[in-house]
Design a protein around this motif. Sequence first.
Motif, PDB file in Angstrom:
ATOM      1  N   ARG A 289     -13.780 -18.375  14.670  1.00  0.00           N
ATOM      2  CA  ARG A 289     -15.065 -18.349  13.973  1.00  0.00           C
ATOM      3  C   ARG A 289     -15.933 -19.556  14.318  1.00  0.00           C
ATOM      4  O   ARG A 289     -17.154 -19.445  14.356  1.00  0.00           O
ATOM      5  N   GLY A 328     -18.499 -16.966  14.309  1.00  0.00           N
ATOM      6  CA  GLY A 328     -18.521 -16.567  12.906  1.00  0.00           C
ATOM      7  C   GLY A 328     -19.920 -16.212  12.438  1.00  0.00           C
ATOM      8  O   GLY A 328     -20.135 -15.196  11.765  1.00  0.00           O
ATOM      9  N   LYS A 332     -21.085 -12.525  11.261  1.00  0.00           N
ATOM     10  CA  LYS A 332     -21.329 -12.436   9.822  1.00  0.00           C
ATOM     11  C   LYS A 332     -22.718 -11.891   9.544  1.00  0.00           C
ATOM     12  O   LYS A 332     -22.916 -11.047   8.660  1.00  0.00           O
TER      13      LYS A 332
END
Length: 452
Positions: A289, A328, A332
Motif C-alpha cells: 500500500r 494504497g 482506495k
Amino acid sequence: MNSPIVQTISECFIKPRYPSQEEPNHPPIHLTSWDLAMLSIHYIQKGLLFNKPAPTNDQENPVKSLIENLKESLSLTLVHFYPLAGRLATQKQENPHSYSVYIDCNNSPGAKFIYATVDLTIADILSPVDVPLVVQSFFDHDRAVNHDGHTMSLLSIQVTELVDGIFIGCSVNHMVVDGTSYWHFLDILSNTFRAQEKSSDISRAPILTRWFPDGCGPIIDLPFTHHEQFINRFRAPPLRERIFHLSSQSVAKLKAKANSECNTTKISSFQAVSALIWRCVTRARGLPRDQVTNCRMAANNRGRIVPPLPSEYFGNSMQTVSGKASAGELLKHGFGWAAWQVHEAVAGHSDAAVREWVGKWMEDPLIYNIEQFYDPFSVMMGSSPRFGMYGNEFGMGKAVAIRSGYGNKFDGKVTSYPGFEGGGSIDLEVCLSPEAMSRIEADEEFMGAVCG
C-alpha cells in the motif's frame, strides 16, 4: 513448435534522388537537449501489416512492383527528409574539452532497405493471444541503441512478404525523430508512393532547423570523453505482450465516468484510458500500500512552448510527465481520482515547465537509459492514438494491424495506437511480466472496459 525464420532476400541503401538545395553538401545538423538525451534509448520500431496485393493481368509479380515503387518513393521522399539518409558523428577534443554529437548528412551510404520473406500467414500473426516473438524479426536494427547510428543507418525499412500479407516495418533513430516526426515521414512516403506521377513535391515539408532556447546551442558540449560513459544496453526481462482493444463507446464511457466522478469536463479520453491502465496494472502487481507508483506519459512539447513549434518540426520535442500516488491511494480512491492525477500532470506541463527542464538539462546533461523508465511499480504510456497510422496505405488499401519491434519495451510499457475502425477507438499494446498479465486478464474493471 518454433516459428519459421524470416529470411533476408536482398538489401541495399537508398540515397535522396537529388540534393534539395544548390549546395552539393548539407551542413551538419546539431542536436538539441531533447535529441541528445536519447543517445542510449532504442530505435523507434513501428510497422503496418497489409493484405498482399493480388496480381493483375499485366502484373505477374505485384510484390516485386511494390518493392521497386517503394524504393523509388523513398529516394524521392529523402530529398526532403535527408537527415534520415545520414549518420551520427561525434566531434571531440581534449584541450579544451569538447564532446558533441551531430547528424552528418553527407558521409553515409544512405537509408537501408531490406526485402525478406517468412512462411507465415496474417492469421499466424494476429490470431494468437500474445504477439508472436517472430514479429520482432520484421524490423532491422534489433536491440540497437541510438548511438549505434554512428555506424548503422538512421533509417531502415524492411518489407517482409508473408504467405498472404506484406509487413512494412520501419526502424528510425530516436535521436533524429520522435513519434510525431516518425509518422509525418511515413505519411509523406505513403503519399509519394501512391502518386500517379512520381515527384519530390510534397504537401508538408519537414522543418529541419532544431529548436534551442535563447542563448543556447547550436553546439551542445557533453561532459563525456567516451560513449561507454553513457551507453546502457538494456535487456528486457521475460514479458508477455498483448494487444487490447477499446471501442469508441468504451473510451467515451471511461471519459464520462472520470469527469463525472470529479465533477469536471477537463479529463481527456486518453487521460481516462491511462488512469484505467495505471490502476489495473497496480492492482495486478499486488504492490504494498505504501509503494509509490507513477503513470508516466510522453508529452509533445510543440504546442506547449511559446511561441509554439509547428507540427512539421522534425526532431524530438517531447518529455515525460508523471501522475504519482501510493498504491494504497490509487486503489482506495475512485477511478476518477486516478484520472485527475493524470490530468494534473499533463496540465502542468507548460512553457515554463518545458524551459525549466531544458535549462536544468543544459547545466547537467542527462542521458536517458531505459532502466529509468522501467521499474516494477509504474507504467509508461508511449505513442499516441492521435497519430494517423492507418492513413499510410502504400497502394494496398488500409492496413489490417499495427505492430512494433523489440525496442523500448519493458514491464509496464503500454503503447497506444488508433483502433482499426477509427472513431476514437484505441488499441493498447501492453507489456507485463507473465504473472501480472495473467492477473490483469482476470481483472473485472480492466476486462470490462476492453471487452465493451
